[in-house]
Design an enzyme around this catalytic site. Structure first.
Site, short mmCIF file in Angstrom:
data_model
loop_
_atom_site.label_atom_id
_atom_site.label_comp_id
_atom_site.label_asym_id
_atom_site.label_seq_id
_atom_site.Cartn_x
_atom_site.Cartn_y
_atom_site.Cartn_z
N HIS A 34 -0.52 6.17 -1.97
CA HIS A 34 -0.40 7.39 -2.79
C HIS A 34 -1.78 8.03 -2.98
O HIS A 34 -1.94 9.23 -2.84
CB HIS A 34 0.12 7.06 -4.20
CG HIS A 34 1.55 6.65 -4.28
ND1 HIS A 34 1.96 5.52 -4.97
CD2 HIS A 34 2.69 7.20 -3.78
CE1 HIS A 34 3.27 5.42 -4.91
NE2 HIS A 34 3.75 6.42 -4.19
N LYS A 58 17.39 4.83 -14.22
CA LYS A 58 16.88 3.77 -13.33
C LYS A 58 15.67 3.12 -13.99
O LYS A 58 14.61 3.73 -14.08
CB LYS A 58 16.49 4.39 -11.98
CG LYS A 58 16.52 3.41 -10.81
CD LYS A 58 16.33 4.13 -9.51
CE LYS A 58 14.90 4.05 -9.02
NZ LYS A 58 14.61 4.85 -7.86
N ARG A 108 4.96 8.12 6.05
CA ARG A 108 4.53 6.88 6.69
C ARG A 108 5.20 6.67 8.04
O ARG A 108 4.73 5.90 8.86
CB ARG A 108 4.85 5.68 5.78
CG ARG A 108 3.96 5.58 4.57
CD ARG A 108 4.52 4.69 3.52
NE ARG A 108 5.79 5.23 3.03
CZ ARG A 108 6.45 4.77 1.98
NH1 ARG A 108 5.99 3.73 1.32
NH2 ARG A 108 7.58 5.33 1.59
N SER A 145 5.71 1.29 -3.40
CA SER A 145 5.69 0.69 -4.73
C SER A 145 6.69 -0.45 -4.83
O SER A 145 6.40 -1.50 -5.43
CB SER A 145 6.02 1.75 -5.79
OG SER A 145 5.07 2.78 -5.76
#
Ligand code: PNS
Length: 175
Positions: A34, A58, A108, A145
């Site tokens: 990030h 969440k 990515r 993450s």
């Protein structure tokens, strides 16, 4: 006698608007992947707003305040970066409120592209806000993450993938 010619109207150029972009995400927690994207966005734009989406349905590992604190720590040497939190609203509405016309995201690989492209097209459809993709640094293509949390949970080595403060925060959560 001819009247004296009046002085020409002074030409005033409009004040230049700062070029701003937003780097949105969950940042639960911020990784060096990030940070690489934020740093590169900060070199391209006058101001970068890191927008942390907190999904109330969440349960994340870090609270919005903790995520913001970690982002601010990691970005402390980037004076044109600031972090905000949002939830329960569209990212493009946040962009419009802040006068931001561009979203910057890292890619990515193909999986990210498949996930990001529909959102980019929808965001442009809704408001005209454009999305710019930066190719992820190969050093961080395996870093997310969620993977970081899983590796940390089972005692794996996350050094070089998150900043030292984030590693400490993860260790404290998992202790
Ligand atoms: O880090 P993430 O979880 O991949 O980030 C996804 C995020 C926060 C960028 C995306 O879910 C988002 O923009 N959510 C805000 C709500 C919204 O605008 N949804 C419509 C997207 S087209």
């Amino acid at each position: 006698m001819e009247p004296a010619p009046s002085a020409p109207e002074p030409v005033t150029a409009p004040a230049p608007q700062p070029r701003r972009c937003v780097c949105p995400g969950s940042y639960d927690p911020i990784t060096l992947g990030h940070l690489d994207v934020i740093r590169r966005a900060a070199a391209l734009y006058d101001e970068v707003v890191v927008a942390v989406l907190y999904n109330q349905s969440k349960q994340g590992m870090f609270s919005p305040a903790e995520r913001l604190e970690l982002i601010r720590h990691e970005c402390a040497e980037l004076p044109n970066v600031r972090a905000i939190e949002f939830h329960g609203r569209l990212l493009v509405d946040v962009c419009q409120e802040l006068g931001i016309a561009a979203i910057v995201k890292g890619l990515r690989g193909e999986t990210d592209y498949s996930y990001e492209l529909p959102m980019a097209v929808m965001n442009r459809h809704l408001t005209g806000v454009e999305t710019l993709f930066l190719p992820g640094d190969p050093a961080y293509t395996q870093v997310s993450s969620s993977l970081i949390k899983e590796v940390a949970r089972f005692g794996g080595n996350i050094k070089g993938l998150v900043g030292p403060r984030v590693a400490e925060a993860l260790a404290a959560k998992l202790a």
